[in-house]
Design an enzyme around this catalytic site. Structure first.
Site, PDB file in Angstrom:
ATOM      1  N   SER A 140       0.859  -1.175   0.000  1.00 21.31           N
ATOM      2  CA  SER A 140       0.000   0.000   0.000  1.00 21.31           C
ATOM      3  C   SER A 140       0.899   1.229   0.000  1.00 21.31           C
ATOM      4  CB  SER A 140      -0.870  -0.007   1.250  1.00 21.31           C
ATOM      5  OG  SER A 140      -0.026   0.202   2.369  1.00 21.31           O
ATOM      6  N   LYS A 141       0.284   2.394  -0.001  1.00 14.61           N
ATOM      7  CA  LYS A 141       1.061   3.644  -0.021  1.00 14.61           C
ATOM      8  C   LYS A 141       2.048   3.695   1.125  1.00 14.61           C
ATOM      9  CE  LYS A 141      -1.117   7.161  -2.630  1.00 14.61           C
ATOM     10  NZ  LYS A 141      -2.034   8.228  -2.716  1.00 14.61           N
ATOM     11  N   ARG A 142       1.561   3.266   2.277  1.00 10.63           N
ATOM     12  CA  ARG A 142       2.382   3.259   3.485  1.00 10.63           C
ATOM     13  C   ARG A 142       3.653   2.436   3.276  1.00 10.63           C
ATOM     14  NH1 ARG A 142       1.599  -0.852   7.399  1.00 10.63           N
ATOM     15  NH2 ARG A 142      -0.117  -1.659   6.156  1.00 10.63           N
ATOM     16  N   HIS A 143       3.582   1.432   2.413  1.00 10.22           N
ATOM     17  CA  HIS A 143       4.740   0.581   2.157  1.00 10.22           C
ATOM     18  C   HIS A 143       5.636   1.103   1.039  1.00 10.22           C
ATOM     19  CE1 HIS A 143       1.924  -2.747   3.633  1.00 10.22           C
ATOM     20  NE2 HIS A 143       2.890  -2.677   4.516  1.00 10.22           N
ATOM     21  N   GLY A 144       5.227   2.196   0.431  1.00  8.84           N
ATOM     22  CA  GLY A 144       6.047   2.700  -0.676  1.00  8.84           C
ATOM     23  C   GLY A 144       5.416   2.452  -2.027  1.00  8.84           C
TER      24      GLY A 144
END
Ligand code: GLU
Length: 478
Positions: free
Chosen positions: A240-244
């Site tokens: 996800s975005k949080r993961h890059g």
């Protein structure tokens, strides 16, 4: 037959990390086999596809150095051709008109839900006499999927994968409004573009069965398929975005080099023995689908940083200076002078040894183009009144050196420290703090040589004149 691969993004957002990896694998596969790599923009969802997203994809690919070998194909410009093929299937009896109403379809879905089975069109118009067609309904066209037996795909990453044909829906290929559906468009485009190898995310595996059937019904040779596992975040959850899972331009802005990104993306799902650092040239030589793992790769920022550090150390100093100059000019809001640039270039070899990203590199290079505006807390500790006074004395001594080079500066400074019965560090650390505003920098004598006599002495004198009450002592002393 020469290999032809393609990258077929839907331009509904940026070029994210998974898409970039798919593009890279297709590009490498084509380059490895001396074939071509094509680009198809799947922009049939007119509401969600935007010109900005298309541009971001083109820019992202260019930045990554994944150039395509022919002008991009825009799927939206090929709708008539897709419809023509739907009518061909219809004419050959491999597709049929379906007059089911929305209410009927909804009832079918409801029934399936109630019985807890997958939603599937029940084939009510499959064999019905078209003479029974109602006048007031515009039909869609459905493909006539085989109902018996099974279909096996020989996927080059997933291996043999089989489905019962009973699971394959008589899917719509042309909607009531005459527009083609995704699985028809992809087949027609891949066929017309001469694609020999489809390499894409394994979220498309179920589509591959449907597409294989469309090829078979058309009597067309299907391409070879390779479905690569998706990328997961460091915690194993879907990326996800949080993961890059952000656009590649974010990585560019954060200061990653395209070659580091390529190497990192390559290792995100592909391996060859215990090779980690694989230059693009080497990757072209080695890339194959046997090296693609079957399980999801995990994104790892530390590894990306390490790769980037490696490629920065290898990078040409002039290129890095250009990249750092651009960043510094944006940050400082002024153009760098010729002197600034010469110092950056002269200091680049020392600077790049430590930085992980271009962002770090620019930050650590700032003191070469302007006096540090602020001391880091550790640097501040180094600049006691005594230390400042010593720097003043050192400046007097260094003003006399005949030749401003690091070896001479080092021996003078050592002599100076010995004369005071101090270890070199007691002089060198305050020196570093005064010249760079920090306690971490390239070798301090190298820094002095690059800064030059006048600037070094000016900074030392400014530090000597300031006190340790918070004045940085590094302000402009002109
Ligand atoms: N447009 C599809 C996507 O972005 C890819 C289709 C394909 O590779 O066949 O997921």
């Amino acid at each position: 037959m020469s290999v032809v691969t393609r990258f077929a993004p839907s331009p509904t957002g940026y070029l994210h990390i998974g898409g970039a990896r798919t593009a890279l694998f297709n590009w490498l596969f084509a380059r490895h086999h001396g074939g071509s790599f094509l680009l198809r923009i799947e922009d049939t969802d007119r509401k969600r596809s935007t010109p900005e997203a298309i541009q971001a994809i083109l820019d992202g690919l260019k930045w990554l150095g994944l150039e395509w070998d022919a002008p991009p194909t825009y799927q939206s410009k090929r709708l008539e051709r897709h419809a023509e093929v739907a009518y061909q299937l219809l004419a050959d009896g491999n597709a049929y008109r379906c007059y089911a109403t929305q209410d009927e379809l909804e009832a079918m879905r409801e029934q399936a839900r109630k019985e807890g089975r997958p939603i599937k069109y029940d084939g009510r118009w499959r064999d019905r006499d078209p003479a029974e067609a109602p006048d007031d309904i515009t039909p869609c066209i459905r493909i006539r999927m085989p109902q018996d037996g099974s279909t096996t795909l020989n996927d080059r990453v997933q291996g043999e994968v089989t489905v019962d044909n009973a699971q394959l829906d008589d899917m719509v290929i042309l909607r009531q409004d005459g527009t083609p559906t995704y699985n028809l468009s992809v087949v027609v485009d891949d066929y017309d573009m001469g694609i020999t190898d489809v390499i894409r995310g394994d979220d498309h595996l179920t589509n591959a069965f449907k597409q294989a059937k469309v090829y078979a019904l058309l009597g067309w040779q299907a391409p070879a398929f390779a479905h690569i596992p998706l990328i997961h975040g460091p915690d194993g959850a879907k990326m996800s975005k949080r993961h890059g899972a952000v656009g590649v331009e974010t990585y560019r802005d954060q200061g990653y080099l395209p070659e580091a990104m390529r190497n990192y993306l390559l290792r995100l799902g592909w391996g060859h023995g215990d090779l980690e650092i694989v230059s693009t040239e080497k990757a072209i030589e080695l890339f194959d689908l046997d090296g693609v793992g079957k399980s999801a790769a995990r994104f790892d920022f530390d590894k990306l940083d390490n790769f980037n550090g490696h490629y920065m150390r290898q990078a040409d100093d002039t290129r890095l200076t250009d990249l750092v100059q651009e960043r510094l000019e944006a940050e400082l809001g002024r153009e760098l002078t010729g002197d600034d640039r010469s110092r950056l270039l002269a200091g680049m070899d020392g600077l790049k040894q430590r930085a992980k990203t271009l962002r770090d590199l620019s930050e650590s290079a700032q003191f070469y183009v302007q006096r540090p505006k602020q001391l880091t807390p550790k640097a501040d500790k180094q600049l006691s009144d005594d230390a400042r006074a010593r720097l003043g004395k050192l400046a007097e001594r260094l003003a006399e050196v005949s030749n401003w080079n690091q070896d001479l500066l080092e021996s003078e400074t050592r002599d100076f420290a010995e004369g005071l019965d101090l270890g070199l560090g007691k002089v060198a650390q305050p020196l570093r703090a005064a010249l760079t505003g920090s306690t971490v920098s390239p070798g301090i004598f190298e820094v002095m040589e690059v800064l030059g006599r006048q600037e070094t002495l000016a900074r030392l004198r400014a530090a000597a004149e300031a006190d340790d009450t918070g004045d940085t002592g590094t302000g402009d002393a002109d």
